[in-house]
Design a protein around this motif. Structure first.
Motif, PDB file in Angstrom:
ATOM      1  N   LYS A 107      49.456  25.322   7.742  1.00 49.32           N
ATOM      2  CA  LYS A 107      49.112  24.085   8.435  1.00 49.32           C
ATOM      3  C   LYS A 107      50.391  23.330   8.804  1.00 49.32           C
ATOM      4  O   LYS A 107      51.275  23.170   7.968  1.00 49.32           O
ATOM      5  CB  LYS A 107      48.234  23.189   7.541  1.00 49.32           C
ATOM      6  N   PHE A 108      50.463  22.894  10.052  1.00 49.34           N
ATOM      7  CA  PHE A 108      51.667  22.216  10.542  1.00 49.34           C
ATOM      8  C   PHE A 108      51.338  20.842  11.110  1.00 49.34           C
ATOM      9  O   PHE A 108      50.231  20.595  11.588  1.00 49.34           O
ATOM     10  CB  PHE A 108      52.338  23.041  11.645  1.00 49.34           C
ATOM     11  N   ASP A 109      52.337  19.988  11.080  1.00 52.44           N
ATOM     12  CA  ASP A 109      52.282  18.696  11.748  1.00 52.44           C
ATOM     13  C   ASP A 109      53.368  18.701  12.819  1.00 52.44           C
ATOM     14  O   ASP A 109      54.558  18.700  12.503  1.00 52.44           O
ATOM     15  CB  ASP A 109      52.519  17.567  10.743  1.00 52.44           C
ATOM     16  N   PHE A 110      52.949  18.744  14.070  1.00 54.80           N
ATOM     17  CA  PHE A 110      53.896  18.765  15.181  1.00 54.80           C
ATOM     18  C   PHE A 110      53.993  17.401  15.862  1.00 54.80           C
ATOM     19  O   PHE A 110      54.229  17.315  17.066  1.00 54.80           O
ATOM     20  CB  PHE A 110      53.505  19.847  16.185  1.00 54.80           C
ATOM     21  N   ASP A 111      53.783  16.349  15.077  1.00 57.92           N
ATOM     22  CA  ASP A 111      53.898  14.973  15.577  1.00 57.92           C
ATOM     23  C   ASP A 111      52.961  14.695  16.754  1.00 57.92           C
ATOM     24  O   ASP A 111      53.295  13.947  17.680  1.00 57.92           O
ATOM     25  CB  ASP A 111      55.344  14.646  15.976  1.00 57.92           C
ATOM     26  N   GLY A 112      51.797  15.336  16.731  1.00 59.50           N
ATOM     27  CA  GLY A 112      50.785  15.071  17.744  1.00 59.50           C
ATOM     28  C   GLY A 112      50.827  15.983  18.947  1.00 59.50           C
ATOM     29  O   GLY A 112      49.871  16.008  19.738  1.00 59.50           O
ATOM     30  N   LEU A 113      51.893  16.755  19.122  1.00 59.11           N
ATOM     31  CA  LEU A 113      51.971  17.682  20.262  1.00 59.11           C
ATOM     32  C   LEU A 113      50.811  18.672  20.244  1.00 59.11           C
ATOM     33  O   LEU A 113      50.329  19.109  21.295  1.00 59.11           O
ATOM     34  CB  LEU A 113      53.294  18.457  20.234  1.00 59.11           C
ATOM     35  N   GLU A 114      50.380  19.042  19.041  1.00 60.49           N
ATOM     36  CA  GLU A 114      49.333  20.065  18.880  1.00 60.49           C
ATOM     37  C   GLU A 114      47.941  19.575  19.251  1.00 60.49           C
ATOM     38  O   GLU A 114      47.001  20.376  19.382  1.00 60.49           O
ATOM     39  CB  GLU A 114      49.340  20.594  17.442  1.00 60.49           C
ATOM     40  N   HIS A 115      47.778  18.257  19.427  1.00 64.18           N
ATOM     41  CA  HIS A 115      46.446  17.704  19.709  1.00 64.18           C
ATOM     42  C   HIS A 115      46.190  17.517  21.200  1.00 64.18           C
ATOM     43  O   HIS A 115      45.078  17.160  21.593  1.00 64.18           O
ATOM     44  CB  HIS A 115      46.267  16.363  18.987  1.00 64.18           C
ATOM     45  N   GLN A 116      47.199  17.750  22.017  1.00 61.27           N
ATOM     46  CA  GLN A 116      47.057  17.583  23.462  1.00 61.27           C
ATOM     47  C   GLN A 116      46.578  18.893  24.107  1.00 61.27           C
ATOM     48  O   GLN A 116      46.699  19.963  23.540  1.00 61.27           O
ATOM     49  CB  GLN A 116      48.386  17.147  24.085  1.00 61.27           C
TER      50      GLN A 116
END
Length: 283
Positions: A107-116
């Motif tokens: 699981k990663f957190d890409f600072d919101g890039l992954e939610h677009q």
């Protein structure tokens, strides 16, 4: 060209090359190679002493099992192409070699890039991408890695991955490689029916027109125009068209001269999903 299917022998070979101060350029692929892949490998060859290409169809980045099963596999032809452009090393591992235990994503957190954009339509996709890219970087330890801008969101996410995971590799994006009629090259293109293949250049033609319109009109008007164009095109189904900030990938409301923008699109040609993008200028 040397071909490796196991991690350990590959790491030993690469360690010896690095001891000779050889620089390593890396091009990760899922096979079914085309001219876009080959352009990345050629660039890696120009800028590095040794070029490593991987072919691995990564199961954790597919949100639909059908897409994974049907992904084109042309290993014999891929090997011939790689030999002809002087690729030095091919890493072609099995799923068991990569995922030694369970086939699951980190699981990663890409600072919101992954939610677009793609993240809204392909659940877990970027966790799968991050997982395999991180694994491959740790196996190969390249100096530079090369990715095409067709998957621009993926490119931005991999840059974020490298930064947040403190990985010692420089990420190099390269322009989209296109067919003569403008269709962005993709391994999935071979699965298009002749009818859908004939219709698909409409995607890039529409992007080019949207690029011109964006100079004079606001994002909302351009988006509506594109959506209306696809309503007239019965063979292609628009999934999304977004104008976003290149850095944050968030959809824009108002244009600002200090920012870079890009239009992103996803379209179904029958059952085949095609993506593309184009940079935008305000003036």
């Amino acid at each position: 060209m040397e071909i490796f299917t196991k991690k350990q022998p590959l790491k030993v070979t690469l360690s010896k090359l690095k001891a000779q101060n050889k620089t390593i350029g890396f091009v990760p692929t899922m096979g079914a190679l085309h001219k876009g892949h080959l352009s990345l490998i050629k660039k890696a060859s120009q800028k590095n002493d040794i070029v490593v290409t991987s072919i691995f169809v990564n199961p954790t980045q597919f949100d639909k099992k059908e897409d994974l099963i049907n992904y084109p596999k042309t290993l014999e032809n891929d090997i011939n192409l790689l030999k002809n452009i002087n690729c030095d090393i091919l890493f072609n591992p099995t799923v068991d070699e990569i995922y030694t235990d369970a086939i699951i994503s980190e699981k990663f957190d890409f600072d919101g890039l992954e939610h677009q954009m793609e993240g809204k339509f392909r659940e877990g996709h970027f966790n799968g991408v991050g997982t395999i890219v991180k694994m491959l970087f740790k196996i190969i330890e390249p100096d530079k890695a090369y990715f095409g801008e067709k998957d621009f969101q993926q490119l931005q996410i991999i840059k974020k991955l490298v930064k947040k995971q403190h990985l010692n590799v420089k990420i190099k994006g390269r322009p989209i490689f296109r067919e003569d009629d403008g269709l962005a090259m993709s391994s999935r293109n071979v699965r298009l029916t002749s009818e859908h293949r004939e219709a698909s250049p409409f995607i890039y033609k529409t992007l080019k027109k949207a690029q011109k319109k964006f100079r004079k009109e606001n994002a909302s008007n351009v988006i509506k125009w594109v959506e209306n164009q696809f309503k007239k095109q019965t063979l292609l189904e628009l999934e999304y068209f977004t104008i976003a900030d290149e850095k944050t990938l968030k959809a824009i409301e108002n244009k600002e001269s200090s920012k870079k923008y890009r239009a992103f699109i996803a379209v179904f040609a029958g059952k085949i999903r095609l993506i593309d993008n184009i940079s935008l200028k305000i003036s």
